[in-house]
Design an enzyme around this catalytic site. Sequence first.
Site, PDB file in Angstrom:
ATOM      1  N   ALA A 243       0.914  -0.986  -0.048  1.00  0.00           N
ATOM      2  CA  ALA A 243      -0.016   0.029   0.134  1.00  0.00           C
ATOM      3  C   ALA A 243       0.823   1.206  -0.038  1.00  0.00           C
ATOM      4  CB  ALA A 243      -0.777   0.051   0.990  1.00  0.00           C
ATOM      5  N   HIS A 244       0.093   2.458   0.002  1.00  0.00           N
ATOM      6  CA  HIS A 244       0.728   3.604  -0.169  1.00  0.00           C
ATOM      7  C   HIS A 244       1.778   3.941   0.966  1.00  0.00           C
ATOM      8  CE1 HIS A 244      -1.774   5.719   3.062  1.00  0.00           C
ATOM      9  NE2 HIS A 244      -2.635   4.549   2.709  1.00  0.00           N
TER      10      HIS A 244
END
Length: 329
Positions: A243-244
Amino acid sequence: MKSLTIQDINTMLHGEIVGHTTQSITGLEEIKKAQPNQATFIGSRKYANLWADSKASLAIINDTIELEPGDNRVLIKVKNADLAMAKLLDAFTLEAPYFSAEIHPSAIVDVTAKIGNGSRVGAGCYVGKDVVLGANVTLYPNVTILDETTIGNDTVVWSGTVIRERSVIGSHCIFHTNVSIGADGFGYRPSDDGRGLVKIPHIGNVVIGNGVEIGANSCVDRAKFSSTIVGDGCKIDNLVQIAHNCVLGRSCIMAGSSGLAGSVTLGDGVIIGGSASIKDHTTIHSGATVGAGSGVMNDVAAGKTVLGYPAVDSREMLKQWVALRKLAR
Protein backbone atom coordinates in the site's frame (compact mmCIF):
# COMPACT_ATOMS: atom_id res chain seq x y z
CA MET A 1 16.20 -30.23 -27.77
CA LYS A 2 19.08 -29.47 -25.42
CA SER A 3 21.11 -32.47 -24.27
CA LEU A 4 23.82 -32.46 -21.58
CA THR A 5 26.12 -35.22 -20.43
CA ILE A 6 26.59 -35.98 -16.76
CA GLN A 7 30.04 -34.45 -16.95
CA ASP A 8 28.61 -31.30 -18.56
CA ILE A 9 26.21 -30.96 -15.66
CA ASN A 10 28.82 -31.63 -12.99
CA THR A 11 31.10 -29.02 -14.52
CA MET A 12 28.31 -26.52 -13.79
CA LEU A 13 27.54 -27.81 -10.30
CA HIS A 14 31.02 -28.73 -8.99
CA GLY A 15 29.62 -31.74 -7.20
CA GLU A 16 30.63 -35.38 -6.65
CA ILE A 17 29.44 -37.95 -9.21
CA VAL A 18 28.30 -41.27 -7.74
CA GLY A 19 27.40 -44.08 -10.13
CA HIS A 20 27.36 -44.31 -13.92
CA THR A 21 24.81 -43.99 -16.72
CA THR A 22 24.89 -44.19 -20.49
CA GLN A 23 22.00 -41.71 -20.69
CA SER A 24 22.33 -38.04 -21.52
CA ILE A 25 20.00 -35.51 -19.85
CA THR A 26 17.43 -33.71 -21.97
CA GLY A 27 15.14 -32.27 -19.32
CA LEU A 28 14.13 -31.92 -15.68
CA GLU A 29 11.15 -33.24 -13.76
CA GLU A 30 9.92 -33.92 -10.24
CA ILE A 31 10.98 -37.24 -8.83
CA LYS A 32 7.66 -39.10 -9.23
CA LYS A 33 7.11 -38.01 -12.86
CA ALA A 34 10.68 -38.13 -14.20
CA GLN A 35 11.52 -40.38 -17.15
CA PRO A 36 14.83 -41.75 -18.45
CA ASN A 37 16.99 -38.93 -19.85
CA GLN A 38 15.62 -36.60 -17.20
CA ALA A 39 17.16 -35.24 -14.01
CA THR A 40 15.45 -34.68 -10.68
CA PHE A 41 16.38 -33.21 -7.29
CA ILE A 42 16.42 -34.46 -3.71
CA GLY A 43 16.94 -31.67 -1.21
CA SER A 44 15.43 -33.41 1.82
CA ARG A 45 15.67 -36.89 3.35
CA LYS A 46 11.87 -37.22 3.24
CA TYR A 47 12.07 -37.56 -0.56
CA ALA A 48 15.00 -39.99 -0.61
CA ASN A 49 12.78 -43.09 -0.43
CA LEU A 50 11.12 -42.05 -3.72
CA TRP A 51 14.38 -42.52 -5.63
CA ALA A 52 14.09 -46.30 -5.80
CA ASP A 53 10.87 -46.12 -7.86
CA SER A 54 11.82 -43.07 -9.93
CA LYS A 55 12.72 -43.51 -13.59
CA ALA A 56 15.07 -40.52 -13.61
CA SER A 57 18.62 -41.11 -14.80
CA LEU A 58 20.10 -38.42 -12.55
CA ALA A 59 19.35 -36.98 -9.14
CA ILE A 60 21.00 -33.88 -7.72
CA ILE A 61 21.10 -34.48 -3.95
CA ASN A 62 22.39 -32.83 -0.80
CA ASP A 63 25.69 -34.37 0.23
CA THR A 64 24.25 -35.10 3.70
CA ILE A 65 21.83 -37.68 2.23
CA GLU A 66 22.97 -41.30 2.02
CA LEU A 67 21.60 -42.95 -1.12
CA GLU A 68 22.67 -45.55 -3.66
CA PRO A 69 22.41 -44.54 -7.34
CA GLY A 70 21.18 -47.89 -8.67
CA ASP A 71 21.72 -49.53 -12.05
CA ASN A 72 22.53 -47.17 -14.95
CA ARG A 73 21.72 -44.15 -12.81
CA VAL A 74 23.77 -41.35 -11.29
CA LEU A 75 23.74 -39.11 -8.24
CA ILE A 76 25.53 -35.78 -8.13
CA LYS A 77 26.12 -34.79 -4.53
CA VAL A 78 26.25 -31.06 -3.81
CA LYS A 79 26.22 -28.85 -0.75
CA ASN A 80 22.82 -27.32 -1.57
CA ALA A 81 20.52 -29.14 -4.01
CA ASP A 82 18.13 -26.19 -4.27
CA LEU A 83 20.86 -23.82 -5.47
CA ALA A 84 22.22 -26.49 -7.80
CA MET A 85 18.72 -26.98 -9.17
CA ALA A 86 18.53 -23.25 -9.95
CA LYS A 87 21.73 -23.47 -12.02
CA LEU A 88 20.51 -26.48 -13.97
CA LEU A 89 17.05 -25.01 -14.55
CA ASP A 90 18.75 -21.93 -15.95
CA ALA A 91 20.73 -24.12 -18.35
CA PHE A 92 17.47 -25.65 -19.67
CA THR A 93 15.53 -22.38 -19.86
CA LEU A 94 13.69 -22.04 -23.17
CA GLU A 95 14.12 -19.06 -25.46
CA ALA A 96 12.05 -15.98 -24.64
CA PRO A 97 9.11 -15.02 -26.90
CA TYR A 98 10.10 -13.75 -30.33
CA PHE A 99 10.21 -10.06 -31.32
CA SER A 100 9.93 -9.37 -35.06
CA ALA A 101 11.11 -5.77 -34.57
CA GLU A 102 12.68 -3.79 -31.75
CA ILE A 103 9.62 -1.51 -31.69
CA HIS A 104 6.49 -3.16 -33.06
CA PRO A 105 4.55 -1.03 -35.59
CA SER A 106 1.41 -1.21 -33.44
CA ALA A 107 3.18 0.19 -30.34
CA ILE A 108 2.58 3.85 -29.48
CA VAL A 109 5.75 5.59 -28.34
CA ASP A 110 5.59 9.29 -27.56
CA VAL A 111 8.07 11.41 -29.53
CA THR A 112 9.58 12.67 -26.25
CA ALA A 113 10.32 9.15 -24.94
CA LYS A 114 13.93 7.97 -24.90
CA ILE A 115 14.50 4.31 -25.74
CA GLY A 116 17.91 2.83 -24.85
CA ASN A 117 20.06 0.68 -27.11
CA GLY A 118 18.80 -2.88 -27.48
CA SER A 119 15.44 -2.20 -25.86
CA ARG A 120 12.35 -3.87 -27.35
CA VAL A 121 8.75 -2.68 -27.28
CA GLY A 122 6.10 -5.26 -28.14
CA ALA A 123 2.79 -5.05 -29.97
CA GLY A 124 0.12 -2.84 -28.43
CA CYS A 125 2.42 -1.18 -25.90
CA TYR A 126 2.04 2.46 -24.87
CA VAL A 127 5.11 4.48 -23.84
CA GLY A 128 4.16 7.95 -22.66
CA LYS A 129 5.60 11.46 -22.58
CA ASP A 130 9.18 11.84 -21.32
CA VAL A 131 9.50 8.15 -20.42
CA VAL A 132 13.10 6.93 -20.29
CA LEU A 133 13.92 3.26 -20.96
CA GLY A 134 17.51 2.19 -20.30
CA ALA A 135 19.48 -0.26 -22.42
CA ASN A 136 18.10 -3.74 -23.14
CA VAL A 137 14.71 -3.15 -21.55
CA THR A 138 11.99 -5.55 -22.75
CA LEU A 139 8.32 -4.58 -22.82
CA TYR A 140 6.20 -7.55 -23.87
CA PRO A 141 2.92 -6.90 -25.74
CA ASN A 142 0.26 -4.66 -24.18
CA VAL A 143 2.40 -3.01 -21.50
CA THR A 144 1.59 0.59 -20.49
CA ILE A 145 4.31 2.97 -19.24
CA LEU A 146 2.90 6.40 -18.38
CA ASP A 147 4.52 9.82 -18.40
CA GLU A 148 7.90 10.66 -16.84
CA THR A 149 8.60 7.11 -15.73
CA THR A 150 12.20 5.89 -15.84
CA ILE A 151 13.19 2.22 -16.17
CA GLY A 152 16.77 1.01 -15.71
CA ASN A 153 18.84 -1.30 -17.88
CA ASP A 154 17.91 -4.95 -18.52
CA THR A 155 14.49 -4.77 -16.88
CA VAL A 156 11.75 -7.07 -18.24
CA VAL A 157 8.07 -6.13 -18.10
CA TRP A 158 5.53 -8.81 -19.06
CA SER A 159 2.18 -8.32 -20.76
CA GLY A 160 -0.66 -6.45 -19.10
CA THR A 161 1.51 -4.56 -16.64
CA VAL A 162 0.73 -0.88 -16.05
CA ILE A 163 3.40 1.42 -14.64
CA ARG A 164 1.85 4.76 -13.75
CA GLU A 165 3.32 8.23 -14.16
CA ARG A 166 6.55 9.35 -12.44
CA SER A 167 7.52 5.87 -11.29
CA VAL A 168 11.24 5.16 -10.90
CA ILE A 169 12.22 1.57 -11.71
CA GLY A 170 15.72 0.14 -11.27
CA SER A 171 17.84 -2.16 -13.42
CA HIS A 172 17.55 -5.95 -13.79
CA CYS A 173 13.97 -6.02 -12.51
CA ILE A 174 11.26 -8.47 -13.62
CA PHE A 175 7.56 -7.58 -13.52
CA HIS A 176 5.29 -10.49 -14.38
CA THR A 177 1.88 -10.27 -16.05
CA ASN A 178 -0.69 -7.72 -14.92
CA VAL A 179 1.41 -6.00 -12.28
CA SER A 180 0.13 -2.58 -11.18
CA ILE A 181 2.74 0.01 -10.20
CA GLY A 182 1.72 3.46 -9.00
CA ALA A 183 -2.07 3.23 -8.74
CA ASP A 184 -3.65 5.57 -6.19
CA GLY A 185 -3.36 4.55 -2.57
CA PHE A 186 -6.56 3.62 -0.71
CA GLY A 187 -7.51 6.62 1.39
CA TYR A 188 -10.93 8.04 2.28
CA ARG A 189 -12.43 10.11 5.10
CA PRO A 190 -16.08 10.78 6.01
CA SER A 191 -17.36 14.00 4.47
CA ASP A 192 -18.34 16.95 6.66
CA ASP A 193 -22.02 16.38 6.04
CA GLY A 194 -21.73 12.70 6.89
CA ARG A 195 -23.32 11.67 3.61
CA GLY A 196 -20.36 10.19 1.84
CA LEU A 197 -16.62 9.67 1.66
CA VAL A 198 -13.92 12.11 0.58
CA LYS A 199 -11.11 10.64 -1.51
CA ILE A 200 -7.62 11.51 -0.26
CA PRO A 201 -5.45 12.43 -3.28
CA HIS A 202 -2.16 10.57 -3.65
CA ILE A 203 0.41 12.78 -5.37
CA GLY A 204 3.60 10.83 -4.61
CA ASN A 205 5.19 8.07 -6.67
CA VAL A 206 6.73 4.60 -6.52
CA VAL A 207 10.48 3.96 -6.40
CA ILE A 208 11.67 0.41 -7.05
CA GLY A 209 15.32 -0.60 -6.65
CA ASN A 210 17.56 -2.88 -8.67
CA GLY A 211 17.03 -6.63 -9.04
CA VAL A 212 13.42 -6.56 -7.83
CA GLU A 213 10.99 -9.26 -9.05
CA ILE A 214 7.23 -8.77 -8.71
CA GLY A 215 4.79 -11.61 -9.39
CA ALA A 216 1.62 -11.61 -11.46
CA ASN A 217 -1.36 -9.50 -10.35
CA SER A 218 0.53 -7.78 -7.55
CA CYS A 219 0.11 -4.08 -6.74
CA VAL A 220 2.44 -1.38 -5.44
CA ASP A 221 0.47 1.81 -4.78
CA ARG A 222 1.80 5.36 -5.08
CA ALA A 223 2.45 7.40 -1.94
CA LYS A 224 0.15 10.08 -0.59
CA PHE A 225 3.24 12.25 -0.78
CA SER A 226 6.91 11.31 -1.06
CA SER A 227 7.45 7.70 -2.32
CA THR A 228 6.42 4.12 -1.80
CA ILE A 229 9.78 2.34 -1.87
CA VAL A 230 10.72 -1.27 -2.68
CA GLY A 231 14.42 -1.82 -1.96
CA ASP A 232 17.08 -3.59 -4.00
CA GLY A 233 16.71 -7.34 -4.40
CA CYS A 234 13.17 -7.68 -3.00
CA LYS A 235 11.17 -10.66 -4.29
CA ILE A 236 7.39 -10.26 -4.35
CA ASP A 237 5.10 -13.21 -5.11
CA ASN A 238 1.79 -13.21 -7.02
CA LEU A 239 -1.29 -11.43 -5.63
CA VAL A 240 0.59 -9.26 -3.14
CA GLN A 241 -0.57 -5.81 -2.01
CA ILE A 242 1.93 -3.09 -1.03
CA ALA A 243 0.00 0.00 0.00
CA HIS A 244 0.83 3.70 -0.15
CA ASN A 245 3.94 5.01 1.63
CA CYS A 246 5.30 1.57 2.51
CA VAL A 247 9.08 1.29 2.63
CA LEU A 248 10.76 -2.09 2.05
CA GLY A 249 14.47 -2.54 2.76
CA ARG A 250 16.82 -4.76 0.79
CA SER A 251 16.11 -8.40 -0.11
CA CYS A 252 12.70 -8.71 1.52
CA ILE A 253 10.45 -11.62 0.53
CA MET A 254 6.64 -11.47 0.42
CA ALA A 255 4.77 -14.70 -0.37
CA GLY A 256 1.47 -14.94 -2.25
CA SER A 257 -1.69 -13.17 -1.02
CA SER A 258 0.15 -11.28 1.70
CA GLY A 259 -0.41 -7.57 2.15
CA LEU A 260 1.00 -4.43 3.72
CA ALA A 261 -1.37 -1.68 4.78
CA GLY A 262 -0.34 1.95 4.42
CA SER A 263 2.98 3.26 5.79
CA VAL A 264 4.38 -0.11 6.83
CA THR A 265 8.18 -0.27 7.09
CA LEU A 266 10.15 -3.48 6.52
CA GLY A 267 13.85 -3.66 7.38
CA ASP A 268 16.37 -5.65 5.34
CA GLY A 269 15.79 -9.36 4.78
CA VAL A 270 12.28 -9.50 6.21
CA ILE A 271 10.21 -12.56 5.22
CA ILE A 272 6.40 -12.31 5.04
CA GLY A 273 4.59 -15.65 4.72
CA GLY A 274 1.64 -16.32 2.44
CA SER A 275 -1.67 -14.64 3.32
CA ALA A 276 -0.11 -12.65 6.17
CA SER A 277 -1.44 -9.14 6.72
CA ILE A 278 0.41 -6.24 8.31
CA LYS A 279 -1.39 -3.35 10.04
CA ASP A 280 -0.74 0.22 8.89
CA HIS A 281 2.13 2.24 10.43
CA THR A 282 3.81 -0.95 11.68
CA THR A 283 7.57 -1.55 11.55
CA ILE A 284 9.01 -5.03 11.05
CA HIS A 285 12.72 -4.80 11.72
CA SER A 286 15.54 -6.45 9.77
CA GLY A 287 15.73 -10.24 9.65
CA ALA A 288 12.28 -10.80 11.14
CA THR A 289 9.87 -13.46 9.83
CA VAL A 290 6.07 -13.35 9.80
CA GLY A 291 4.47 -16.79 9.53
CA ALA A 292 1.86 -17.62 6.90
CA GLY A 293 -1.66 -16.44 7.67
CA SER A 294 -0.54 -14.22 10.54
CA GLY A 295 -1.93 -10.78 11.36
CA VAL A 296 0.68 -8.32 12.63
CA MET A 297 -0.75 -5.56 14.84
CA ASN A 298 2.43 -4.26 16.48
CA ASP A 299 6.09 -3.68 15.64
CA VAL A 300 8.29 -6.78 15.33
CA ALA A 301 11.85 -6.78 16.68
CA ALA A 302 14.85 -7.59 14.50
CA GLY A 303 15.38 -11.31 13.91
CA LYS A 304 12.15 -12.32 15.63
CA THR A 305 9.64 -14.84 14.23
CA VAL A 306 5.94 -14.20 14.87
CA LEU A 307 2.89 -16.37 14.21
CA GLY A 308 -0.85 -16.26 14.65
CA TYR A 309 -3.72 -13.78 14.56
CA PRO A 310 -2.89 -11.48 16.23
CA ALA A 311 0.76 -12.41 15.74
CA VAL A 312 2.96 -13.05 18.77
CA ASP A 313 6.37 -14.65 19.31
CA SER A 314 6.36 -18.00 17.53
CA ARG A 315 7.29 -20.00 20.65
CA GLU A 316 4.45 -18.44 22.61
CA MET A 317 1.96 -19.12 19.82
CA LEU A 318 3.06 -22.77 19.55
CA LYS A 319 2.47 -23.15 23.30
CA GLN A 320 -1.02 -21.69 22.88
CA TRP A 321 -1.82 -24.12 20.07
CA VAL A 322 -0.67 -27.08 22.20
CA ALA A 323 -2.81 -25.86 25.10
CA LEU A 324 -5.87 -25.52 22.84
CA ARG A 325 -5.45 -29.07 21.55
CA LYS A 326 -5.30 -30.34 25.13
CA LEU A 327 -8.48 -28.44 25.97
CA ALA A 328 -10.23 -30.01 22.97
CA ARG A 329 -9.50 -33.47 24.35
